[in-house]
Design an enzyme around this catalytic site. Structure first.
Site, PDB file in Angstrom:
ATOM      1  N   GLY A   1      24.248  93.674 -85.639  1.00 29.11           N
ATOM      2  CA  GLY A   1      24.091  92.863 -84.429  1.00 29.11           C
ATOM      3  C   GLY A   1      24.224  91.382 -84.740  1.00 29.11           C
TER       4      GLY A   1
ATOM      5  N   ARG B   1      14.419  96.526 -80.936  1.00 30.62           N
ATOM      6  CA  ARG B   1      14.698  97.882 -81.444  1.00 30.62           C
ATOM      7  C   ARG B   1      13.387  98.661 -81.613  1.00 30.62           C
ATOM      8  NH1 ARG B   1      18.917  98.578 -86.121  1.00 30.62           N
ATOM      9  NH2 ARG B   1      17.406  97.270 -87.187  1.00 30.62           N
TER      10      ARG B   1
ATOM     11  N   ASP C   1      19.017  95.507 -91.875  1.00 32.82           N
ATOM     12  CA  ASP C   1      18.869  96.465 -92.981  1.00 32.82           C
ATOM     13  C   ASP C   1      20.107  97.333 -93.182  1.00 32.82           C
ATOM     14  OD1 ASP C   1      18.116  97.704 -90.516  1.00 32.82           O
ATOM     15  OD2 ASP C   1      17.384  99.401 -91.668  1.00 32.82           O
TER      16      ASP C   1
ATOM     17  N   ASP D   1      12.908  92.431 -88.049  1.00 31.55           N
ATOM     18  CA  ASP D   1      12.264  93.619 -88.622  1.00 31.55           C
ATOM     19  C   ASP D   1      12.619  93.840 -90.095  1.00 31.55           C
ATOM     20  OD1 ASP D   1      14.902  94.153 -88.101  1.00 31.55           O
ATOM     21  OD2 ASP D   1      14.579  96.102 -87.177  1.00 31.55           O
TER      22      ASP D   1
ATOM     23  N   ASP E   1      15.655  90.852 -84.147  1.00 33.14           N
ATOM     24  CA  ASP E   1      14.497  91.763 -84.144  1.00 33.14           C
ATOM     25  C   ASP E   1      13.444  91.376 -85.174  1.00 33.14           C
ATOM     26  OD1 ASP E   1      15.965  93.220 -82.287  1.00 33.14           O
ATOM     27  OD2 ASP E   1      16.933  94.392 -83.866  1.00 33.14           O
TER      28      ASP E   1
ATOM     29  N   ARG F   1      30.559  97.372 -86.500  1.00 30.45           N
ATOM     30  CA  ARG F   1      29.942  98.464 -87.252  1.00 30.45           C
ATOM     31  C   ARG F   1      31.106  99.277 -87.822  1.00 30.45           C
ATOM     32  NH1 ARG F   1      25.589  97.491 -83.285  1.00 30.45           N
ATOM     33  NH2 ARG F   1      23.905  96.827 -84.657  1.00 30.45           N
TER      34      ARG F   1
ATOM     35  N   THR G   1      18.871  88.815 -87.867  1.00 31.35           N
ATOM     36  CA  THR G   1      18.665  89.773 -86.764  1.00 31.35           C
ATOM     37  C   THR G   1      17.570  89.233 -85.856  1.00 31.35           C
ATOM     38  OG1 THR G   1      17.739  91.927 -86.154  1.00 31.35           O
ATOM     39  CG2 THR G   1      17.263  91.176 -88.382  1.00 31.35           C
TER      40      THR G   1
HETATM   41  P1  ATP Z   1      20.986  95.151 -86.651  1.00 33.85           P
HETATM   42  O1  ATP Z   1      19.586  95.208 -87.235  1.00 33.85           O
HETATM   43  O2  ATP Z   1      21.190  93.942 -85.852  1.00 33.85           O
HETATM   44  O3  ATP Z   1      21.392  96.409 -85.952  1.00 33.85           O
HETATM   45  P2  ATP Z   1      22.205  96.024 -89.082  1.00 33.85           P
HETATM   46  O4  ATP Z   1      22.711  95.244 -90.229  1.00 33.85           O
HETATM   47  O5  ATP Z   1      20.989  96.866 -89.334  1.00 33.85           O
HETATM   48  O6  ATP Z   1      21.976  95.010 -87.906  1.00 33.85           O
HETATM   49  P3  ATP Z   1      23.887  98.421 -88.779  1.00 33.85           P
HETATM   50  O7  ATP Z   1      24.773  98.755 -87.648  1.00 33.85           O
HETATM   51  O8  ATP Z   1      22.767  99.355 -89.078  1.00 33.85           O
HETATM   52  O9  ATP Z   1      23.397  96.926 -88.504  1.00 33.85           O
HETATM   53  O10 ATP Z   1      24.784  98.317 -90.121  1.00 33.85           O
HETATM   54  C1  ATP Z   1      25.923  97.476 -90.156  1.00 33.85           C
HETATM   55  C2  ATP Z   1      27.016  98.094 -90.989  1.00 33.85           C
HETATM   56  O11 ATP Z   1      26.615  98.212 -92.365  1.00 33.85           O
HETATM   57  C3  ATP Z   1      27.449  99.517 -90.626  1.00 33.85           C
HETATM   58  O12 ATP Z   1      28.321  99.581 -89.537  1.00 33.85           O
HETATM   59  C4  ATP Z   1      28.164  99.939 -91.896  1.00 33.85           C
HETATM   60  O13 ATP Z   1      29.470  99.379 -91.969  1.00 33.85           O
HETATM   61  C5  ATP Z   1      27.305  99.285 -92.978  1.00 33.85           C
HETATM   62  N1  ATP Z   1      26.363 100.275 -93.514  1.00 33.85           N
HETATM   63  C6  ATP Z   1      25.161 100.627 -93.013  1.00 33.85           C
HETATM   64  N2  ATP Z   1      24.576 101.589 -93.758  1.00 33.85           N
HETATM   65  C7  ATP Z   1      25.432 101.848 -94.780  1.00 33.85           C
HETATM   66  C8  ATP Z   1      25.431 102.732 -95.914  1.00 33.85           C
HETATM   67  N3  ATP Z   1      24.400 103.548 -96.145  1.00 33.85           N
HETATM   68  N4  ATP Z   1      26.502 102.718 -96.734  1.00 33.85           N
HETATM   69  C9  ATP Z   1      27.532 101.897 -96.525  1.00 33.85           C
HETATM   70  N5  ATP Z   1      27.607 101.037 -95.477  1.00 33.85           N
HETATM   71  C10 ATP Z   1      26.587 101.008 -94.622  1.00 33.85           C
END
Ligand code: ATP
Length: 322
Positions: A11, A172, A103, A130, A128, A72, A126
């Site tokens: 995000g 979230r 994360d 979190d 959030d 993503r 983020t």
């Molecule tokens: P937000 O908290 O705002 O949602 P985020 O960083 O947690 O942000 P995610 O959509 O969970 O967002 O992860 C972003 C991207 O990171 C995923 O689309 C993917 O490309 C990569 N990613 C997440 N988990 C993995 C994993 N286990 N292995 C490889 N790539 C990953």
């Protein structure tokens, strides 16, 4: 180290642009070439790179979102995707990578580093908030101020109409936004995933607040609350009190807008600290801020450990509702 990459993933959050700017300019001042990678990890696989000089990041410090865009990328979760990403980064001469996100973004960074030689540093971005290992993530301060501005406006109409308002905020599956805006917005109550929601008690609180002469009652509902969000909780209260109510779901307005001064300062500090870390040979860490000091946390801990809510703020909600 001569060349590093930067990407934003997951995000978007206000302040990400200020952070990219800091990475580029601080990196340049240390003789580093900085490459921007568009749309998160997708940009690595699609070789969507842009060379970022000092001027390329002019006039973005005040802009919300992320000019590198975010996405993503499911392919990054596969062995083949990780192998390909490492091969591309190596071919482009990118030795270090700074990833700004939550994360999920850090899980991606660890997976990438484990599948090759790239040195990764994460920066928490983020709304959030979190992420374990930092008091504040980039974007959180702007998001709570945006929500607060809306709540102040709603309070005007709630007072005039003498009605309870249920305001749903983002976050979230955590209640960090709800807790801070609940305190700052003078809420009657907050409903968050971390605390069991007791509808009967909430009804008593609302009834008592009107009996005590309060003209409005603002209840902040975290989107991840077990009671099912503002619509569900408002319906449950209506069934018991038969009080006319209004609902406002703040939604994505909380993600946008010009970053606050606090977010811009945090973004600048974390961006510079991330570059320093790579230059010092550090890898596999998130750089955050704890009690005003730069702090490094192993990336894995950022999702394996859970960040605690401020219990003192939680206690104050009820007392200050008066
Ligand atoms: P937000 O908290 O705002 O949602 P985020 O960083 O947690 O942000 P995610 O959509 O969970 O967002 O992860 C972003 C991207 O990171 C995923 O689309 C993917 O490309 C990569 N990613 C997440 N988990 C993995 C994993 N286990 N292995 C490889 N790539 C990953």
């Amino acid at each position: 180290m001569k060349k590093i990459g930067v990407l934003t993933s997951g995000g978007d959050a206000p302040g990400m642009n200020a952070c990219i700017r800091a990475i580029v300019r601080y990196g340049a001042s240390h003789g580093l070439e900085v490459v921007g990678i568009r749309r998160g990890y997708c940009g690595i696989l699609e070789e969507d790179f842009v060379k970022l000089g000092r001027r390329a990041v002019a006039n973005i410090i005040h802009r919300g979102g992320t000019f590198l865009e975010t996405a993503r990328c499911e392919e990054m979760k596969t062995e083949e995707g990780l192998r390909k990403a490492n091969e591309i980064l190596q071919r482009k001469g990118i030795e270090g990578l700074i990833t700004i996100g939550g994360d999920g973004t850090f899980r991606g960074a660890v997976a990438l580093a484990e599948a090759g030689d790239i040195k990764v540093i994460g920066i928490p971005g983020t709304i959030d908030n979190d992420v374990y290992g930092t008091d504040y993530a980039i974007g959180f301060d702007t998001a709570i101020n945006t929500a607060l501005d809306a709540i102040d406006k709603i309070r005007d109409t709630a007072e005039s109409l003498q009605r309870p308002f249920f305001i749903e905020v983002m976050g979230r599956c955590r209640g960090f936004i709800a807790l801070e805006v609940g305190i700052a917005g003078g809420a009657e109550d907050i409903l968050i995933p971390e605390v069991e929601t007791k509808v009967e008690q909430l009804c008593l609180d609302i009834r008592h607040s009107f009996k005590r002469g309060k003209k409005s009652s603002i209840v902040i509902v975290a989107e991840g609350d077990e009671a099912g969000g503002a619509f569900s909780i408002a319906q449950q209260v209506w069934e018991r009190l038969r009080l006319e109510y209004r609902i406002c779901v703040l939604g994505h307005v909380q993600r946008g807008g010009s970053p606050t001064a606090r977010d811009r300062v945090l973004s600048s500090k974390l961006g510079a600290a991330a570059v320093d870390a790579l230059l010092d040979g550090k890898a596999g860490y998130m750089v955050g801020e704890l009690k005003g000091e730069i702090a490094f946390t192993p990336l894995r801990e950022t999702w394996e450990k859970s960040k605690e809510l401020d219990s003192n703020l939680l206690r104050l909600i009820k007392i200050l509702a008066g």
